[in-house]
Design a protein around this motif. Structure first.
Motif, mmCIF file in Angstrom:
data_model
loop_
_atom_site.group_PDB
_atom_site.id
_atom_site.type_symbol
_atom_site.label_atom_id
_atom_site.label_comp_id
_atom_site.label_asym_id
_atom_site.label_seq_id
_atom_site.Cartn_x
_atom_site.Cartn_y
_atom_site.Cartn_z
ATOM 1 N N ASP A 21 0.814 -1.214 0.000
ATOM 2 C CA ASP A 21 0.000 0.000 0.000
ATOM 3 C C ASP A 21 0.850 1.268 0.000
ATOM 4 N N THR A 22 2.172 1.152 0.221
ATOM 5 C CA THR A 22 3.037 2.321 0.169
ATOM 6 C C THR A 22 3.894 2.339 -1.088
ATOM 7 N N MET A 23 3.831 1.280 -1.896
ATOM 8 C CA MET A 23 4.614 1.240 -3.120
ATOM 9 C C MET A 23 3.892 2.025 -4.206
ATOM 10 N N GLN A 24 4.634 2.784 -4.932
ATOM 11 C CA GLN A 24 4.078 3.576 -6.020
ATOM 12 C C GLN A 24 4.893 3.321 -7.274
ATOM 13 N N GLU A 25 4.251 3.324 -8.410
ATOM 14 C CA GLU A 25 4.974 3.173 -9.657
ATOM 15 C C GLU A 25 4.973 4.489 -10.412
ATOM 16 N N HIS A 26 5.127 5.584 -9.714
ATOM 17 C CA HIS A 26 5.189 6.917 -10.295
ATOM 18 C C HIS A 26 6.521 7.534 -9.912
ATOM 19 N N ASN A 52 7.738 12.436 -3.722
ATOM 20 C CA ASN A 52 7.346 11.798 -2.469
ATOM 21 C C ASN A 52 6.861 10.368 -2.672
ATOM 22 N N GLN A 53 7.127 9.806 -3.823
ATOM 23 C CA GLN A 53 6.715 8.441 -4.098
ATOM 24 C C GLN A 53 7.912 7.613 -4.534
ATOM 25 N N ILE A 54 7.798 6.322 -4.375
ATOM 26 C CA ILE A 54 8.881 5.402 -4.673
ATOM 27 C C ILE A 54 8.588 4.709 -5.993
ATOM 28 N N HIS A 55 9.560 4.701 -6.873
ATOM 29 C CA HIS A 55 9.432 3.981 -8.136
ATOM 30 C C HIS A 55 10.027 2.594 -7.963
ATOM 31 N N THR A 70 10.833 -1.215 -9.855
ATOM 32 C CA THR A 70 11.029 -1.843 -11.156
ATOM 33 C C THR A 70 10.113 -3.056 -11.281
ATOM 34 N N GLU A 71 10.013 -3.573 -12.483
ATOM 35 C CA GLU A 71 9.239 -4.800 -12.691
ATOM 36 C C GLU A 71 9.852 -5.962 -11.898
ATOM 37 N N GLN A 72 11.180 -5.993 -11.812
ATOM 38 C CA GLN A 72 11.838 -7.042 -11.035
ATOM 39 C C GLN A 72 11.466 -6.931 -9.560
ATOM 40 N N GLN A 73 11.451 -5.706 -9.005
ATOM 41 C CA GLN A 73 11.067 -5.511 -7.601
ATOM 42 C C GLN A 73 9.613 -5.919 -7.389
ATOM 43 N N LYS A 74 8.746 -5.615 -8.339
ATOM 44 C CA LYS A 74 7.338 -6.019 -8.234
ATOM 45 C C LYS A 74 7.240 -7.535 -8.215
ATOM 46 N N ALA A 75 7.997 -8.216 -9.080
ATOM 47 C CA ALA A 75 8.002 -9.676 -9.098
ATOM 48 C C ALA A 75 8.527 -10.236 -7.779
ATOM 49 N N GLY A 78 6.505 -11.345 -0.744
ATOM 50 C CA GLY A 78 5.633 -10.605 0.167
ATOM 51 C C GLY A 78 6.235 -9.308 0.672
ATOM 52 N N PHE A 79 7.468 -8.992 0.248
ATOM 53 C CA PHE A 79 8.115 -7.724 0.568
ATOM 54 C C PHE A 79 9.129 -7.432 -0.519
ATOM 55 N N VAL A 80 9.570 -6.199 -0.571
ATOM 56 C CA VAL A 80 10.623 -5.815 -1.514
ATOM 57 C C VAL A 80 11.577 -4.866 -0.801
ATOM 58 N N ILE A 81 12.856 -4.990 -1.107
ATOM 59 C CA ILE A 81 13.865 -4.104 -0.530
ATOM 60 C C ILE A 81 14.105 -2.979 -1.528
ATOM 61 N N VAL A 82 13.882 -1.748 -1.074
ATOM 62 C CA VAL A 82 14.058 -0.573 -1.925
ATOM 63 C C VAL A 82 15.206 0.244 -1.341
ATOM 64 N N PRO A 83 16.338 0.304 -2.042
ATOM 65 C CA PRO A 83 17.499 1.038 -1.523
ATOM 66 C C PRO A 83 17.233 2.532 -1.372
ATOM 67 N N SER A 84 17.860 3.121 -0.368
ATOM 68 C CA SER A 84 17.883 4.579 -0.174
ATOM 69 C C SER A 84 16.508 5.215 -0.018
ATOM 70 N N VAL A 85 15.594 4.538 0.658
ATOM 71 C CA VAL A 85 14.262 5.103 0.896
ATOM 72 C C VAL A 85 14.344 6.253 1.891
#
Length: 83
Positions: free
Chosen positions: A11-16, A20-23, A25-30, A36-43
């Motif tokens: 609910d906090t992931m954004q594809e924009h 103020n939103q996090i982009h 990748t398709e790999q991160q979405k997969a 059930g989670f994704v690691i997003v660097p430098s949030v």
């Protein structure tokens, strides 16, 4: 600046690509779909990261800034196994 990662719920992931939103990748979405989670660097920037880290110990000691305990509090120091 240190390289940091955070776990982001869907609910906090954004594809924009707004400031103020996090982009993601398709790999991160997969990865999220698979794990059930994704690691997003430098949030978080280093200041925000340090502020967040400074709150863990007081919270796990039952010290809440509001003075009000949460409705659900599933782990308590001295009562539950930390492992």
């Amino acid at each position: 600046m240190m390289h940091q990662s955070a776990r982001i719920k869907p609910d906090t992931m954004q594809e924009h690509n707004h400031s103020n939103q996090i982009h993601i990748t398709e790999q991160q979405k997969a990865e999220f779909d698979r794990d059930g989670f994704v690691i997003v660097p430098s949030v978080l920037d280093e200041i925000s990261l340090n502020q967040t880290r400074s709150r863990f110990e007081p919270l796990f000691n039952g010290e809440f800034e509001t003075g009000v305990q949460p409705d659900e509090w599933n782990w308590r120091r001295g009562r539950d196994d930390p492992a």
